[in-house]
Design a protein around this motif. Structure first.
Motif, mmCIF file in Angstrom:
data_model
loop_
_atom_site.group_PDB
_atom_site.id
_atom_site.type_symbol
_atom_site.label_atom_id
_atom_site.label_comp_id
_atom_site.label_asym_id
_atom_site.label_seq_id
_atom_site.Cartn_x
_atom_site.Cartn_y
_atom_site.Cartn_z
ATOM 1 N N GLU A 59 0.765 -1.116 -0.049
ATOM 2 C CA GLU A 59 -0.014 0.068 -0.208
ATOM 3 C C GLU A 59 0.805 1.218 -0.011
ATOM 4 N N PRO A 60 0.429 2.489 -0.583
ATOM 5 C CA PRO A 60 -0.985 2.719 -1.085
ATOM 6 C C PRO A 60 -1.077 2.020 -2.562
ATOM 7 N N GLY A 61 0.082 1.779 -3.101
ATOM 8 C CA GLY A 61 -0.033 1.571 -4.528
ATOM 9 C C GLY A 61 -0.982 0.378 -4.918
ATOM 10 N N ILE A 62 -0.767 -0.465 -4.169
ATOM 11 C CA ILE A 62 -1.481 -1.858 -4.554
ATOM 12 C C ILE A 62 -2.303 -2.238 -3.150
ATOM 13 N N PRO A 63 -3.668 -1.671 -2.909
ATOM 14 C CA PRO A 63 -4.262 -1.796 -1.578
ATOM 15 C C PRO A 63 -4.863 -3.395 -1.466
ATOM 16 N N VAL A 64 -5.012 -3.454 -0.271
ATOM 17 C CA VAL A 64 -5.442 -4.773 0.280
ATOM 18 C C VAL A 64 -7.053 -5.109 -0.436
ATOM 19 N N GLY A 65 -7.212 -6.144 -0.962
ATOM 20 C CA GLY A 65 -8.441 -6.388 -1.512
ATOM 21 C C GLY A 65 -8.458 -6.212 -3.293
ATOM 22 N N SER A 66 -7.139 -5.752 -3.588
ATOM 23 C CA SER A 66 -6.645 -5.759 -5.270
ATOM 24 C C SER A 66 -6.808 -6.879 -5.748
ATOM 25 N N ALA A 67 -6.839 -7.135 -7.038
ATOM 26 C CA ALA A 67 -6.397 -8.354 -7.809
ATOM 27 C C ALA A 67 -5.320 -8.011 -8.517
ATOM 28 N N ILE A 68 -3.972 -8.643 -8.387
ATOM 29 C CA ILE A 68 -3.115 -8.502 -9.235
ATOM 30 C C ILE A 68 -3.051 -9.609 -10.351
ATOM 31 N N GLY A 139 -10.121 -8.303 -6.212
ATOM 32 C CA GLY A 139 -9.639 -9.345 -5.703
ATOM 33 C C GLY A 139 -10.851 -9.853 -4.547
ATOM 34 N N LEU A 140 -11.448 -8.896 -3.616
ATOM 35 C CA LEU A 140 -12.357 -9.404 -2.927
ATOM 36 C C LEU A 140 -13.763 -9.727 -3.537
ATOM 37 N N LEU A 141 -14.137 -9.508 -4.440
ATOM 38 C CA LEU A 141 -15.245 -9.973 -5.489
ATOM 39 C C LEU A 141 -14.784 -11.608 -5.873
ATOM 40 N N LEU A 142 -13.547 -11.710 -6.456
ATOM 41 C CA LEU A 142 -13.046 -12.928 -6.745
ATOM 42 C C LEU A 142 -12.940 -13.912 -5.664
ATOM 43 N N GLU A 143 -12.657 -13.319 -4.583
ATOM 44 C CA GLU A 143 -12.399 -14.333 -3.297
ATOM 45 C C GLU A 143 -13.778 -14.702 -2.906
ATOM 46 N N ALA A 144 -14.803 -14.034 -3.168
ATOM 47 C CA ALA A 144 -16.168 -14.456 -2.900
ATOM 48 C C ALA A 144 -16.597 -15.313 -3.917
ATOM 49 N N TYR A 145 -16.489 -15.085 -5.203
ATOM 50 C CA TYR A 145 -16.802 -16.047 -6.179
ATOM 51 C C TYR A 145 -16.304 -17.578 -6.070
ATOM 52 N N THR A 146 -15.022 -17.656 -5.661
ATOM 53 C CA THR A 146 -14.499 -18.868 -5.505
ATOM 54 C C THR A 146 -14.894 -19.538 -4.248
ATOM 55 N N SER A 147 -15.448 -19.006 -3.339
ATOM 56 C CA SER A 147 -15.859 -19.809 -2.306
ATOM 57 C C SER A 147 -17.291 -20.684 -2.626
ATOM 58 N N THR A 148 -17.536 -21.633 -1.946
ATOM 59 C CA THR A 148 -18.777 -22.140 -2.320
ATOM 60 C C THR A 148 -20.051 -21.354 -2.007
ATOM 61 N N LEU A 149 -20.069 -20.696 -0.853
ATOM 62 C CA LEU A 149 -21.279 -19.883 -0.791
ATOM 63 C C LEU A 149 -21.252 -18.641 -1.736
ATOM 64 N N GLY A 150 -20.201 -18.141 -2.197
ATOM 65 C CA GLY A 150 -20.181 -17.141 -3.542
ATOM 66 C C GLY A 150 -20.567 -17.629 -4.532
ATOM 67 N N LYS A 151 -20.349 -18.935 -5.043
ATOM 68 C CA LYS A 151 -20.761 -19.953 -6.362
ATOM 69 C C LYS A 151 -22.194 -19.926 -6.358
#
Length: 174
Positions: A59-68, A139-151
């Protein structure tokens, strides 16, 4: 002249509005599901790997929750100032290269938010690639999508959009 009573015309206008709203809402829901799935699909088509940033060391260049997005690169082609992703035990870390020591076959790295360089050098064999770009919050969105509940949520959301479109069709046919 129309042979319909005035109340009948108003009923028909309302009868067209609800199916149109259902259709628009259903289409918007389906488009949002499709568009939210495009970034990882496009990255994989380009050959990139995607990782979610979970620490604030860049941070601050690449914040937590980003997708790289990480592109494979030859270690010798990495320059000082590049941000690289590498394995550190079972974790993946993204830090900036301070020095590329080609003779030793290792990098000296440092997180932008860290005061000092990393204690352990990164060996060439641990390199995943160079960070080509990052997108905050993705990154937060992708993390949610990869969880079972997110799917499950994603499938239910898409199903709601499809059902609204089907409802609009049935209402129009009435």
């Amino acid at each position: 002249m129309s042979s319909r009573p005035e109340g009948q015309k108003e009923k028909n206008k309302g009868g067209r509005l609800i199916p149109a709203l259902c259709n628009i809402l259903g289409t918007l829901i389906l488009l949002s599901v499709i568009l939210s799935c495009l970034p990882p699909a496009m990255a994989r088509i380009r050959g990139d790997q995607i990782y979610n940033v979970v620490s604030g060391s860049m941070e601050p260049g690449i914040p937590v929750g980003s997708a790289i997005y990480v592109q494979a690169v030859e270690p010798e082609d990495v320059e000082e100032g590049d941000v690289i992703a590498f394995y550190s035990g079972t974790s993946v870390i993204a830090h900036r290269v301070v020095r590329n020591q080609t003779v030793e076959g290792e990098f000296t790295t440092k997180g932008d938010a860290n005061e000092q360089e990393d204690m352990n050098p990164v060996r060439y064999g641990e390199l995943i690639g160079r960070v080509s770009c990052h997108y905050p919050v993705l990154g937060l969105l992708l993390e949610a999508y990869t969880s079972t509940l997110g799917k499950v949520y994603l499938i239910c959301f898409a199903a709601c959009g499809a059902m609204l479109n089907m409802l609009a069709g049935r209402l129009r046919n009435r």
